[in-house]
Design an enzyme around this catalytic site. Structure first.
Site, PDB file in Angstrom:
ATOM      1  N   ALA A 186       0.678  -1.206  -0.036  1.00  0.00           N
ATOM      2  CA  ALA A 186       0.022  -0.141   0.003  1.00  0.00           C
ATOM      3  C   ALA A 186       0.905   1.029  -0.092  1.00  0.00           C
ATOM      4  O   ALA A 186       1.844   1.227   0.465  1.00  0.00           O
ATOM      5  CB  ALA A 186      -0.886   0.036   1.327  1.00  0.00           C
ATOM      6  N   GLY A 217       4.908   0.686   7.866  1.00  0.00           N
ATOM      7  CA  GLY A 217       4.741   0.603   9.596  1.00  0.00           C
ATOM      8  C   GLY A 217       5.564  -0.100  10.165  1.00  0.00           C
ATOM      9  O   GLY A 217       6.432  -1.060   9.381  1.00  0.00           O
ATOM     10  N   ASP A 239     -13.242   0.666  11.454  1.00  0.00           N
ATOM     11  CA  ASP A 239     -13.680  -0.690  11.920  1.00  0.00           C
ATOM     12  C   ASP A 239     -12.655  -1.632  11.114  1.00  0.00           C
ATOM     13  O   ASP A 239     -12.204  -1.303  10.101  1.00  0.00           O
ATOM     14  CB  ASP A 239     -14.872  -0.867  11.492  1.00  0.00           C
ATOM     15  CG  ASP A 239     -15.601  -2.338  12.290  1.00  0.00           C
ATOM     16  OD1 ASP A 239     -14.900  -2.751  12.892  1.00  0.00           O
ATOM     17  OD2 ASP A 239     -16.726  -2.577  11.775  1.00  0.00           O
TER      18      ASP A 239
END
Length: 575
Positions: A317, A322, A373
């Site tokens: 992505a 991260g 969510d």
């Protein structure tokens, strides 16, 4: 050994009874939402949300335990499981929750085989039937004749949805509703409305109740939501009327908690909602009603369909990599996939289980429209020829324990799926409109404040951990450092002429220094200055301590799913 057909039939019956017991439990909690609302039992409402989410796994465990008491699943051949599905399917004729019952059956098979048997002959990978909207529309919709006066129609609607508490000023509410309609629509538009359809179940969430429906005319129907709330004396009042599809879409957004809406016909309710919001997918609407397990099933079916009609490859992505998650996406599809890495750097003093606990916390908590969510999957299968070599190499390097390879598939043992957004750092780098940049920074500050007011400290507040939706709303999506507000000590930086004073300060693991926030939430100097000008409180320890006190006292702030300016008391404050 293959069991005789009567025993297979009995087992199918037991599984369905397990589902129905679970649904009754779910419905009892949902049906009590009106009483909690009328009595302003806001904390009880939050507990009910958590209990309702936990019901599914408890019911599933009970049914699986019953099966193990009767047979050893792995000693049965495929013919046995084909028979079991056949007997189960026969029981679903005319079942009002047949689609949810199919998902429950899938969960049973998934639990028995640890999600390693994805076979449509054994489970409902594909739905058993195509649901045609309108079959039981009369059981979920109230219809009102709108050919009389606006006032008479509004009075009839209010009477049709009774509460056990009084309106603070019903006459004023009716006047405001009528005034809004006359200002928002032309006389010609209003004259063409011949009927009004409203879902029978009232939708409850947080401190509000919503009536959801549409005004039907010879042209396009106009969707609407009537929001009702309580004043400080526990009297009812109409807070606003929303009539734009955008407003409905935000109300049903993926960063909001699930509604409490009591219905025995979820497929019909979802079909009606999608007619109001055609841009929402079926799985999003099921999830918004709290049927998140079935939402996952429908998502997976949608995902398989998309794969069969596309040819792009899964790839990493966009955004900064991260430290805890490996994140990838299919460019043509609107979600991201997040896999926990095998190892974290020294700066991340957490474990894999703690990361999973943080994601579960968000699932169970009030997300106040500001936390995305996420949906957890095990043994999620991707076609190997659709995974880019670079991505596969990266996954094998950083998350090898979660990856299993076959000749045809990449199987990910555990992952989270989340709605795709533009990372805020990328948005701020690419956007050139000063007004849009200012709006994004202002909404970033509001996002942090509203999450804190919901008793969550976001932890790592670097702007790369926030996304921005197509509606321009900032959403937090990195949960590995979140905690409850009381779990942090918000401290003042020492005042000293010694430039090394902070280095000698005794700092505990739970200490946070808000005065340092301005240096790392956003990077560039002009962005820092704007954020600080818009939300100076974020950099003040006293502000954070005041939020802690409010949360500790049980005070729950209203986080509305629509702008303050749309509330009737703001719109008609001169009345």
């Amino acid at each position: 050994m293959i069991l005789s057909s009567p025993k297979v039939s009995h087992l199918a019956y037991q599984i369905l009874k397990g589902f129905e017991k679970s649904f009754r439990w779910y419905s009892r909690i949902t049906g009590a939402a009106q009483q909690r609302f009328e009595q302003a039992q806001w904390e009880a409402g939050q507990l009910a949300v958590k209990e309702r989410i936990a019901i599914y796994d408890q019911s599933l465990s009970d049914v699986v335990a019953q099966i193990y008491q009767q047979l050893h699943p792995h000693l049965q051949d495929k013919q046995f499981w084909h028979q079991l599905k056949h007997h189960y399917l026969k029981q679903l004729d005319d079942h009002p929750q047949f689609e949810l019952a199919e998902t429950f059956y899938n969960s049973v098979i998934g639990r028995l085989f640890r999600h390693q048997q994805i076979d449509d002959n054994m489970m409902f990978v594909l739905p058993s039937r195509c649901y045609l909207p309108g079959q039981v529309r009369h059981n979920v919709i109230n219809t009102f004749d709108a050919r009389g006066t606006i006032r008479a129609t509004l009075e009839e609607i209010i009477r049709a949805y009774p509460f056990h508490i009084e309106y603070a000023d019903k006459e004023q509410d009716l006047n405001r509703l009528e005034r809004y309609l006359r200002e928002a629509f032309s006389p010609r538009q209003l004259a063409r409305i011949h009927s009004i359809e409203i879902l029978q179940p009232v939708f409850y969430r947080s401190k509000a109740a919503y009536l959801i429906g549409r005004m039907c005319s010879d042209g396009d129907a106009i969707p609407f939501v009537m929001a009702l709330m309580l004043n400080s004396r526990r009297q009812l009042y109409v807070d606003t009327l929303l009539t734009a599809r955008h407003d409905l879409s935000v109300l049903f957004g993926f960063a909001r908690s699930y509604f409490m809406a009591d219905t025995q016909y979820p497929a019909e309710v979802v079909a009606f909602l999608q007619e109001l919001m055609p841009n929402k997918k079926h799985f999003e609407l099921y999830i918004s009603l709290g049927f998140y397990k079935h939402g996952k099933t429908v998502f997976y079916r949608n995902f398989l369909q998309h794969l069969s009609h596309s040819d792009d490859q899964f790839e990493a992505a966009p955004g900064i990599r991260g430290l805890v998650m490996a994140v990838f996406h299919l460019p043509s599809y609107g979600v991201v996939f997040k896999v926990i890495k095998d190892e974290f750097p020294e700066s991340k003093k957490i474990t894999r289980e703690q990361v999973k606990a943080c994601y579960k916390l968000v699932k169970m908590h009030d997300r106040v429209g500001r936390m995305a969510d996420t949906h957890e999957y095990v043994n999620f299968r991707l076609p190997r020829n659709r995974v880019s070599p670079a991505l596969l190499d990266e996954l094998l390097e950083v998350a090898n324990s979660s990856i299993e390879l076959t000749d045809d598939e990449v199987i990910i043992r555990h992952l989270y799926i989340e709605r795709k957004m533009t990372p805020l750092n990328i948005y701020l780098e690419q956007e050139t409109d000063p007004d849009k940049i200012r709006h994004a920074l202002d909404d970033l500050g509001l996002c942090i404040k509203q999450i804190a007011a919901a008793n969550i400290f976001p932890g790592d507040m670097l702007h790369k951990n926030f996304g921005i939706t197509r509606h321009g709303r900032v959403i937090f999506y990195d949960y590995d450092e979140i905690c409850y507000m009381h779990q942090r000590q918000f401290r003042d930086l020492p005042v000293s002429d010694d430039p090394y004073a902070i280095d000698t300060l005794s700092v505990g693991p739970d200490d946070v220094f808000p005065q340092q926030f301005e240096h790392f939430i956003v990077g560039k100097k002009h962005l820092k200055e704007q954020l600080k000008a818009l939300h100076p409180e974020l950099m003040e320890p006293d502000y954070w301590r005041s939020i802690q006190r409010e949360v500790a006292s049980g005070k729950l702030k209203d986080v509305l799913p629509y702008p303050e300016s749309q509330r009737f008391n703001k719109r008609f404050e001169q009345q």
